[in-house]
Design an enzyme around this catalytic site. Structure first.
Site, PDB file in Angstrom:
ATOM      1  N   ASP A   1     -59.885  46.298   2.031  1.00  0.00           N
ATOM      2  CA  ASP A   1     -59.730  44.914   2.517  1.00  0.00           C
ATOM      3  C   ASP A   1     -59.590  44.996   4.173  1.00  0.00           C
ATOM      4  O   ASP A   1     -59.149  46.045   4.585  1.00  0.00           O
ATOM      5  CB  ASP A   1     -58.422  44.274   1.753  1.00  0.00           C
ATOM      6  CG  ASP A   1     -58.300  42.809   2.274  1.00  0.00           C
ATOM      7  OD1 ASP A   1     -59.180  42.183   1.962  1.00  0.00           O
ATOM      8  OD2 ASP A   1     -57.338  42.763   2.897  1.00  0.00           O
TER       9      ASP A   1
ATOM     10  N   GLU B   1     -58.693  42.468   7.517  1.00  0.00           N
ATOM     11  CA  GLU B   1     -58.113  40.984   7.923  1.00  0.00           C
ATOM     12  C   GLU B   1     -58.714  40.809   9.407  1.00  0.00           C
ATOM     13  O   GLU B   1     -58.930  41.636  10.111  1.00  0.00           O
ATOM     14  CB  GLU B   1     -56.468  41.033   8.216  1.00  0.00           C
ATOM     15  CG  GLU B   1     -55.801  41.308   6.877  1.00  0.00           C
ATOM     16  CD  GLU B   1     -55.974  40.366   5.713  1.00  0.00           C
ATOM     17  OE1 GLU B   1     -56.383  39.109   5.967  1.00  0.00           O
ATOM     18  OE2 GLU B   1     -55.648  40.678   4.481  1.00  0.00           O
TER      19      GLU B   1
ATOM     20  N   GLU C   1     -53.990  29.649  13.475  1.00  0.00           N
ATOM     21  CA  GLU C   1     -54.392  29.674  12.177  1.00  0.00           C
ATOM     22  C   GLU C   1     -54.541  30.857  11.350  1.00  0.00           C
ATOM     23  O   GLU C   1     -53.904  31.072  10.382  1.00  0.00           O
ATOM     24  CB  GLU C   1     -55.704  28.804  11.760  1.00  0.00           C
ATOM     25  CG  GLU C   1     -55.920  27.470  12.241  1.00  0.00           C
ATOM     26  CD  GLU C   1     -56.106  27.257  13.590  1.00  0.00           C
ATOM     27  OE1 GLU C   1     -56.417  28.413  14.328  1.00  0.00           O
ATOM     28  OE2 GLU C   1     -56.044  25.970  14.040  1.00  0.00           O
TER      29      GLU C   1
ATOM     30  N   HIS D   1     -51.008  37.681   4.106  1.00  0.00           N
ATOM     31  CA  HIS D   1     -52.022  38.416   3.944  1.00  0.00           C
ATOM     32  C   HIS D   1     -52.060  39.643   4.676  1.00  0.00           C
ATOM     33  O   HIS D   1     -51.918  39.833   5.807  1.00  0.00           O
ATOM     34  CB  HIS D   1     -53.440  37.963   4.061  1.00  0.00           C
ATOM     35  CG  HIS D   1     -53.696  36.880   3.012  1.00  0.00           C
ATOM     36  ND1 HIS D   1     -54.930  36.827   2.129  1.00  0.00           N
ATOM     37  CD2 HIS D   1     -53.298  35.532   3.223  1.00  0.00           C
ATOM     38  CE1 HIS D   1     -54.764  35.749   1.565  1.00  0.00           C
ATOM     39  NE2 HIS D   1     -54.149  34.862   1.908  1.00  0.00           N
TER      40      HIS D   1
ATOM     41  N   ASP E   1     -53.056  44.143   0.055  1.00  0.00           N
ATOM     42  CA  ASP E   1     -54.054  43.465  -0.935  1.00  0.00           C
ATOM     43  C   ASP E   1     -55.134  44.632  -1.357  1.00  0.00           C
ATOM     44  O   ASP E   1     -55.224  44.408  -2.366  1.00  0.00           O
ATOM     45  CB  ASP E   1     -54.964  42.546   0.102  1.00  0.00           C
ATOM     46  CG  ASP E   1     -54.171  41.345   0.561  1.00  0.00           C
ATOM     47  OD1 ASP E   1     -53.040  40.971   0.005  1.00  0.00           O
ATOM     48  OD2 ASP E   1     -54.540  40.329   1.168  1.00  0.00           O
TER      49      ASP E   1
END
Length: 227
Positions: free
Chosen positions: A7, A9, A52, A150, A155
């Site tokens: 994963d 980010e 965000e 997250h 994850d």
């Protein structure tokens, strides 16, 4: 068979518009079993972290400022994954970011054929049903309560559990497959490593006491007391 559950980010949605990777997390599986080996790194994106993205990942400019740039970790990442199948949820997203970063470094890119998309697997297995990672955790009763933000490694660990459920559990072939003695980059035979930390016992004190009482009734030298 070696697989890497992966994963990333990122600062946003499109590397061609200036977005960058800020975290990579990988969990190694061998014959569908976790080996305890992981790869995890935070990365300085060399650009401000949008508000965000900060709300989603909790990774701010101050935290990332002293982290290595992708150019400093790209080769170590490739050395870890090698030619293993990459198990990714929504693989096209992570692969476009990884390959953009690798391309900017003039390093070999990862072919899409190396990726296995668990989002596609879930949609084929459960047509019309929600297929997000959180939705699949609810479906398979996987605890994801620690996923308040997250994080790539967390994850990946959760996705590893989801992936094993999607393909039929931890032993999809019922243990009948022949052992695959895959070799590493330097030619040595790869073998699963022991867990760095033993799994905690799942037996309650009441169950342990009941078992001890049962064994005490079996005579002087029951099997459970032999060294």
């Amino acid at each position: 068979m070696r697989e890497i559950v992966l994963d990333t980010e990122t600062t946003g949605f499109d590397p061609e518009q200036g977005d960058r990777i800020v975290e990579i997390g990988c969990v190694e599986l061998y014959n569908h079993m976790p080996t305890g080996e992981t790869y995890h790194v935070y990365i300085n994106p060399e650009r401000p972290m949008p508000e965000e993205a900060f709300k989603v990942h909790g990774l701010g400019d101050d935290f990332l400022r002293d982290k290595p740039k992708f150019a400093e970790v790209g080769q170590s990442f490739l050395d870890f994954v090698r030619d293993a199948k990459l198990v990714i949820h929504n693989a096209s997203f992570d692969m476009k970011f990884l390959n953009a970063e690798l391309r900017w470094m003039n390093l070999p890119q990862l072919p899409m054929s190396q990726a296995l998309d668990t989002l596609e697997i879930a949609r084929k297995r459960f047509p019309g049903a929600p297929a997000s990672l959180d939705a699949l955790c609810r479906r398979f009763a996987i605890d994801n309560s620690s996923r308040t933000l997250h994080g790539a490694l967390l994850d990946s660990e959760i996705l590893a559990e989801v992936y094993l459920e999607l393909i039929g559990g931890r032993q999809p072939d019922f243990g009948l497959a022949t052992v695959d003695h895959s070799t590493g980059a330097n030619g040595e035979v790869w073998r699963p490593r022991p867990r760095p930390n033993p799994l905690p016992s799942r037996i309650s004190e009441k169950e342990a006491a009941a078992h001890a009482e049962f064994v005490a009734k079996l005579g002087d030298n029951p099997l459970w007391n032999r060294k």
